[in-house]
Design an enzyme around this catalytic site. Structure first.
Site: not given
Length: 361
Positions: A69, A71, A101, A131-132, A160, A335
């Site tokens: 992903h 984003d 991430d 995705e987030e 991931e 994150h």
């Protein structure tokens, strides 16, 4: 502009420095599409919003889907990225939002997509938006619905962060709102009412004492979890509340279906007035019994473990495609404001994936 010619480490820095918080992926998707148009004539490129699917069409006997992903979660004074040396390990690292991430994984994939004109298997490279955020907004889900034929594959790898080791499948996830009713009364005459918040107290105590199950699925151990994540109730400072709701999140092993998981939650809160399932997403079994998965595991080394969170391997699994997670970066730093990825993991992930794709998977 992005340029993979200096390798996946440099490309990681370039990708991270393009702000791409969920909902703002247009610039990075444009950069990826432009790069593929200029440097990857061996790929047929399809775009759905800010999701890009690029496929080899070599007529190979088997096809692998490799996805990541674009984003990130919101930036918090952690861009642009910078090079650091870890105080404890002494490792060279790239620090900043998205390094873990999952721009490092995306960089590995994008570099190989450009470089490998004739892999030993056909490859579908996928970079997707949203995705987030809520799964209903997922660019991968949207593209799969709009053009399912583009996603046919025998095996899938999701980049991931896994510390450069294979994590099989993923837990499922469910959110429910548990309601307790009461009766309003003046707080000076509390005995005239029924306090809904007090009624919910027993459920909170039960949750605090909950012991997560450990369930082995196809040789990997998944740990479940059931937790309160939000509570609402109360009318005013002098009113006995007549309603209280607890929002709970259940992370369940991939051996359970979402329907079975919902039944677990309903039984757990059997004293509630109602249990409303807000949303749920199925888990994915490890997928390591597939021949391509076994070859991949042998190529990159290490003992596979279970993915304890939910990831988009679930979407591939729902299509009947065995899928694993594999990418650079410590998932515990995803994150975090001090996200940082070891340079060595980027290089190792690139080398292992390249060797596997070149020699016949």
């Amino acid at each position: 502009m992005i340029d993979p010619s200096e390798g996946p480490v440099a490309l990681t820095r370039q990708l991270c420095d393009i702000p791409s918080v969920s909902g703002d992926e247009r610039a990075i998707a444009d950069a990826v599409e432009r790069l593929l148009a200029e440097r990857a004539p061996h790929l047929s490129v399809h775009r759905d919003g800010d999701t890009i699917v690029a496929r080899t069409e070599l007529g190979r006997a088997r096809r692998v889907a490799i996805a990541g992903h674009l984003d990130t979660v919101p930036i918090n004074d952690n861009l642009p990225v910078r090079d650091i040396v870890d105080d404890v390990s002494g490792e060279a690292m790239i620090w900043g939002r998205g390094t873990v991430d999952m721009k490092a994984g995306v960089a590995v994939q994008l570099a190989l997509a450009v470089e490998l004109a004739e892999p030993a298997v056909d490859v579908t490279w996928i970079w997707y938006d949203h995705e987030e955020v809520s799964s209903a907004l997922s660019g991968l889900g949207r593209a799969m619905r709009n053009a399912p034929e583009l996603f046919e594959a025998d095996f899938a790898i999701l980049g991931e962060p896994t510390n450069g080791r294979i994590e099989g499948g993923c837990n499922g996830t469910l959110r429910a709102r548990v309601h307790y009713a009461g009766k309003r009364a003046h707080s000076a005459r509390a005995w005239m009412g029924v306090n809904a918040i007090h009624r919910a107290g027993a459920a909170l105590s039960k949750l605090a004492a909950f012991e997560p199950a450990r369930i082995v699925v196809d040789g990997l151990e998944y740990r479940e979890g059931l937790n309160a994540v939000r509570i609402d109730g109360g009318v005013a400072g002098n009113v006995i509340p007549d309603d209280c709701s607890i929002e709970v999140n259940y992370r369940f092993a991939p051996s359970r279906t979402p329907e079975e998981a919902a039944d677990v939650v309903r039984v757990f809160f059997d004293d509630a007035d109602s249990v409303e399932i807000v949303d749920s997403a199925a888990g994915a079994r490890p997928g390591l019994d597939a021949p391509l998965a076994q070859g991949f595991a042998a190529a990159v080394g290490g003992d596979p473990t279970a993915k304890l969170g939910w990831t988009d391997v679930s979407r591939f699994s729902a299509l009947g495609i065995p899928a694993v997670n594999f990418g650079p970066g410590d998932p515990l730093l995803a994150h975090a404001d001090d996200e940082r990825v070891p340079v060595a993991q980027i290089d190792a992930g690139y080398a292992g994936l390249r060797a596997w794709l070149e020699r016949g998977a």
